[in-house]
Scaffold this motif. Structure first.
Motif, short mmCIF file in Angstrom:
data_model
loop_
_atom_site.label_atom_id
_atom_site.label_comp_id
_atom_site.label_asym_id
_atom_site.label_seq_id
_atom_site.Cartn_x
_atom_site.Cartn_y
_atom_site.Cartn_z
N GLY A 12 0.71 -1.12 -0.09
CA GLY A 12 0.12 0.15 0.14
C GLY A 12 0.72 1.06 0.03
O GLY A 12 2.06 1.03 0.40
N LEU A 13 0.22 2.30 -0.59
CA LEU A 13 1.08 3.46 -0.54
C LEU A 13 0.01 4.65 -0.06
O LEU A 13 -1.21 4.62 -0.48
CB LEU A 13 1.73 3.84 -1.58
N GLU A 14 0.56 5.67 0.58
CA GLU A 14 -0.26 7.11 0.67
C GLU A 14 0.72 8.26 0.39
O GLU A 14 1.72 8.41 1.16
CB GLU A 14 -0.91 7.00 1.90
N ILE A 15 0.25 9.13 -0.17
CA ILE A 15 1.03 10.33 -0.39
C ILE A 15 -0.22 11.51 -0.27
O ILE A 15 -1.15 11.59 -0.83
CB ILE A 15 1.51 10.52 -1.96
N VAL A 16 0.42 12.37 0.55
CA VAL A 16 -0.53 13.50 0.83
C VAL A 16 0.09 14.83 0.59
O VAL A 16 1.16 14.98 1.19
CB VAL A 16 -1.04 13.53 2.48
N LYS A 17 -0.33 15.72 -0.07
CA LYS A 17 0.33 16.89 -0.24
C LYS A 17 -0.70 18.25 -0.01
O LYS A 17 -1.83 18.01 -0.53
CB LYS A 17 1.05 17.21 -1.66
N GLU A 18 -0.33 19.27 0.27
CA GLU A 18 -1.01 20.54 0.74
C GLU A 18 -0.41 21.63 -0.06
O GLU A 18 0.73 21.80 0.26
CB GLU A 18 -1.81 20.63 2.12
N VAL A 19 -1.11 22.45 -0.83
CA VAL A 19 -0.61 23.53 -1.73
C VAL A 19 -1.63 24.76 -1.53
O VAL A 19 -2.92 24.39 -1.66
CB VAL A 19 -0.27 23.27 -3.14
N GLU A 20 -0.92 26.20 -1.12
CA GLU A 20 -1.78 27.09 -1.21
C GLU A 20 -1.53 27.89 -2.61
O GLU A 20 -0.28 27.98 -2.84
CB GLU A 20 -1.36 27.97 -0.08
N ILE A 21 -2.35 27.97 -3.33
CA ILE A 21 -2.25 28.64 -4.57
C ILE A 21 -3.02 29.88 -4.53
O ILE A 21 -4.11 30.14 -4.19
CB ILE A 21 -2.98 27.96 -5.78
N ALA A 22 -2.06 31.20 -5.04
CA ALA A 22 -2.76 32.40 -4.89
C ALA A 22 -3.66 32.67 -6.34
O ALA A 22 -3.21 33.22 -7.19
CB ALA A 22 -1.57 33.32 -5.25
N ALA A 23 -4.91 32.11 -6.38
CA ALA A 23 -5.88 32.11 -7.36
C ALA A 23 -7.07 31.60 -6.68
O ALA A 23 -7.19 30.77 -6.01
CB ALA A 23 -5.57 31.23 -8.58
N PRO A 24 -8.31 31.93 -7.25
CA PRO A 24 -9.52 31.76 -6.88
C PRO A 24 -9.70 30.28 -7.23
O PRO A 24 -9.50 29.59 -8.08
CB PRO A 24 -10.60 32.43 -7.79
#
Length: 165
Positions: A12-24
């Motif tokens: 099994g694998l799990e990849i979690v990423k969070e990104v803040e993007i300066a756009a609506p």
């Protein structure tokens, strides 16, 4: 002659990423569809256009023409502009299933994108050894960077057309 039966290990694998993007949020969602579809790349600068049918049950696949191609998954859930979920084998050419989620939320003109890829199956030992999933994680990281960059460009262009600085 009897069939050969071998025991296989399910990984099994799990990849979690969070990104803040300066756009609506709507700009980011449209950019996700674009970057997963016609603007997709195998690696930076190497085009690998895909087709993404953006409706429940729609396919995500690579069309090589003449009935050739590679099926990656189906749209499991779509709620524009806050959710896109794909399930299928993705790039894995062995018994495996994946679930990929893009969850978006906007606050003060900034869109927070949470990306999750979970998979299980007879994932090849060679794939697992590539930096302990680093190859797979790096590919998703490249895609998220392209989404962030393209959404910023698209947002700026939209602002320029509306007479904003």
């Amino acid at each position: 002659m009897p069939a050969a039966i071998t025991e296989q290990i399910v990984h099994g694998l799990e990849i979690v990423k969070e990104v803040e993007i300066a756009a609506p949020i709507d700009v980011v969602f449209e950019t996700i569809l674009e970057q997963m579809g016609p603007e997709n790349e195998r690696e930076p600068g190497v085009p690998m256009p895909m087709k993404l049918e953006a409706w429940p049950g729609g396919r995500w696949f690579r069309d090589l023409g003449n009935g050739s191609g590679h099926f990656w998954g189906h749209v499991q859930a779509i709620k524009p502009p806050s959710l896109l979920e794909i399930c299928g084998p993705l790039f894995m050419s062995y018994p495996a299933v994946s679930n990929v989620q893009y969850r978006l939320a906007e606050e003060n003109g900034i869109t927070r994108l949470k990306f999750v890829h979970r998979a299980m199956g007879q994932i090849s030992h060679d794939a697992k050894l590539m930096n302990d999933w680093g190859y797979i994680e790096g590919g998703w990281g490249d895609l998220l960077t392209r989404i962030e960059t393209a959404a910023g460009r698209r947002n700026k262009s939209k602002g320029d057309r509306n007479g904003q600085a």
